[in-house]
Scaffold this motif. Structure first.
Motif, PDB file in Angstrom:
ATOM      1  N   SER A 146      18.784  17.292 -14.118  1.00 27.23           N
ATOM      2  CA  SER A 146      19.269  18.210 -15.149  1.00 27.23           C
ATOM      3  C   SER A 146      18.203  18.424 -16.214  1.00 27.23           C
ATOM      4  CB  SER A 146      20.535  17.644 -15.795  1.00 27.23           C
ATOM      5  OG  SER A 146      20.258  16.413 -16.444  1.00 27.23           O
ATOM      6  N   GLY A 147      18.237  19.606 -16.826  1.00 26.04           N
ATOM      7  CA  GLY A 147      17.308  19.937 -17.902  1.00 26.04           C
ATOM      8  C   GLY A 147      15.998  20.533 -17.438  1.00 26.04           C
ATOM      9  N   ASP A 149      13.897  23.189 -14.379  1.00 23.68           N
ATOM     10  CA  ASP A 149      13.965  24.166 -13.296  1.00 23.68           C
ATOM     11  C   ASP A 149      13.176  23.609 -12.117  1.00 23.68           C
ATOM     12  OD1 ASP A 149      15.494  25.922 -14.749  1.00 23.68           O
ATOM     13  OD2 ASP A 149      13.772  27.066 -15.509  1.00 23.68           O
ATOM     14  N   CYS A 185      21.418   7.773 -11.232  1.00 30.67           N
ATOM     15  CA  CYS A 185      21.854   9.125 -11.593  1.00 30.67           C
ATOM     16  C   CYS A 185      23.352   9.101 -11.869  1.00 30.67           C
ATOM     17  CB  CYS A 185      21.548  10.127 -10.485  1.00 30.67           C
ATOM     18  SG  CYS A 185      19.794  10.275 -10.070  1.00 30.67           S
ATOM     19  N   THR A 197      23.852  18.526 -10.135  1.00 36.05           N
ATOM     20  CA  THR A 197      22.925  18.470 -11.259  1.00 36.05           C
ATOM     21  C   THR A 197      23.312  17.289 -12.145  1.00 36.05           C
ATOM     22  OG1 THR A 197      22.617  20.863 -11.206  1.00 36.05           O
ATOM     23  CG2 THR A 197      21.960  19.715 -13.218  1.00 36.05           C
ATOM     24  N   ALA A 198      22.402  16.336 -12.317  1.00 34.39           N
ATOM     25  CA  ALA A 198      22.720  15.112 -13.052  1.00 34.39           C
ATOM     26  C   ALA A 198      21.470  14.565 -13.715  1.00 34.39           C
ATOM     27  CB  ALA A 198      23.326  14.059 -12.110  1.00 34.39           C
ATOM     28  N   GLU A 199      21.698  13.736 -14.721  1.00 33.52           N
ATOM     29  CA  GLU A 199      20.602  13.020 -15.379  1.00 33.52           C
ATOM     30  C   GLU A 199      20.217  11.821 -14.530  1.00 33.52           C
ATOM     31  OE1 GLU A 199      21.764  11.917 -19.261  1.00 33.52           O
ATOM     32  OE2 GLU A 199      22.047  13.978 -19.980  1.00 33.52           O
ATOM     33  N   GLY A 208      13.614  13.669 -15.847  1.00 36.90           N
ATOM     34  CA  GLY A 208      13.420  15.054 -16.259  1.00 36.90           C
ATOM     35  C   GLY A 208      12.332  15.192 -17.310  1.00 36.90           C
ATOM     36  N   GLY A 223      17.459  23.565 -22.952  1.00 36.02           N
ATOM     37  CA  GLY A 223      17.559  22.167 -22.575  1.00 36.02           C
ATOM     38  C   GLY A 223      16.827  21.252 -23.549  1.00 36.02           C
TER      39      GLY A 223
END
Length: 285
Positions: A146-147, A149, A185, A197-199, A208, A223
């Motif tokens: 996440s955050g 592209d 994650c 989509t995850a951290e 990220g 983001g």
């Protein structure tokens, strides 16, 4: 003569007895007499009486001895081992020094910024594989960090009018960063779903943030890594920098002649018939 000696011995016995009795009385009369002082209770009640003793009755009890310092099992010679010259008031507490490297900061992964409900509080993915810069596959999961592209593997970048495979380069750098380490994650405990989509973190390192600050991914609009992308662009890192120099790599081998043409059939020209050898006799009838 013998009768005279016997008579003298008999007479000497009472004489000796009389001498013993007389000596005992003399010794008894010469013994010293011990006088015990008696305290008059009336004299104790009257403080002005002269017969009151000058010292209390407990004066004969010896005073308790002063406590002795503890004896250590190992004596230290002050002439050999001197105490420090500084006192406690002269000491100053200072802040600890910074760690020598990031390895000293290793610890448990940071908690996710967004608290997920139920069982969405971090799942460890072992032996992750980077299919692209920002895309991880492991244990049936397909996780997009996440955050950022995701930079696809077939993406190309331009440098001085020449294009180069920056997507492949970014994926290779991301694989070297993961190198088989466990990734935590915020994904559900069961995989087999679509891309999530995850951290994700490796220890205390935000994946990220690492991708964006090293120029291997672009920050998503709005983001948390927009400032990191601006710094990476200014430093010309990763995909924002020049194409890598491949001068030290060996050249590809040149083609030697035309490629062979595959035959229409793998069977021989006679259709595959087997001809017996000539020098062998014919089988018996």
């Amino acid at each position: 003569m013998r009768i005279l000696q016997t008579a003298l011995a008999v007479l000497a016995i009472p004489v000796m007895a009389a001498l013993v009795v007389t000596g005992g009385r003399a010794i008894k009369g010469s013994e010293s007499t011990i006088t015990v002082d008696r305290i008059d209770p009336d004299a104790l009640a009257d403080p002005s009486s002269e017969s009151q003793p000058d010292e209390p009755a407990t004066s004969a009890i010896p005073a308790p001895a002063a406590p002795q310092p503890p004896v250590h099992s190992r004596a230290i010679d002050p002439d050999v081992v001197a105490p420090p010259a500084l006192s406690d008031s002269e000491l100053e507490r200072v802040e600890p020094r910074a760690p020598l490297s990031d390895l000293a900061l290793a610890g448990p992964p940071k908690p996710p910024k967004t608290k997920m409900p139920g069982d969405w509080n971090g799942t460890k993915l072992f032996q992750p594989v980077a299919t692209a810069a920002g895309l991880i596959e492991s244990k049936g999961y397909a996780v997009a960090v996440s955050g950022v592209d995701v930079v696809k593997a077939d993406e190309t970048c331009s440098d001085a009018g020449k294009s180069w495979a920056c997507g492949t380069r970014a994926r290779t750098a991301f694989r070297a960063f993961l190198r088989g380490r466990a990734v935590a994650c915020t994904v559900p405990p069961d995989g087999g779903r679509d891309i999530i989509t995850a951290e994700c973190h490796i220890g205390n390192q935000d994946i990220g943030q690492w991708l964006v600050e090293n120029g291997w991914a672009r920050a998503a609009q709005g983001g948390p890594y927009v400032e990191d992308e601006n710094k990476a662009r200014a430093a010309k890192k990763g995909i924002f920098g020049p194409a890598p120099k491949l001068d030290g790599l060996p050249a590809l081998p040149a083609a030697s002649g035309p490629a062979p043409v595959a035959p229409d059939s793998i069977l021989p020209a006679d259709g595959g018939a087997v001809t017996p050898p000539v020098d062998q006799p014919a089988p018996a009838q």
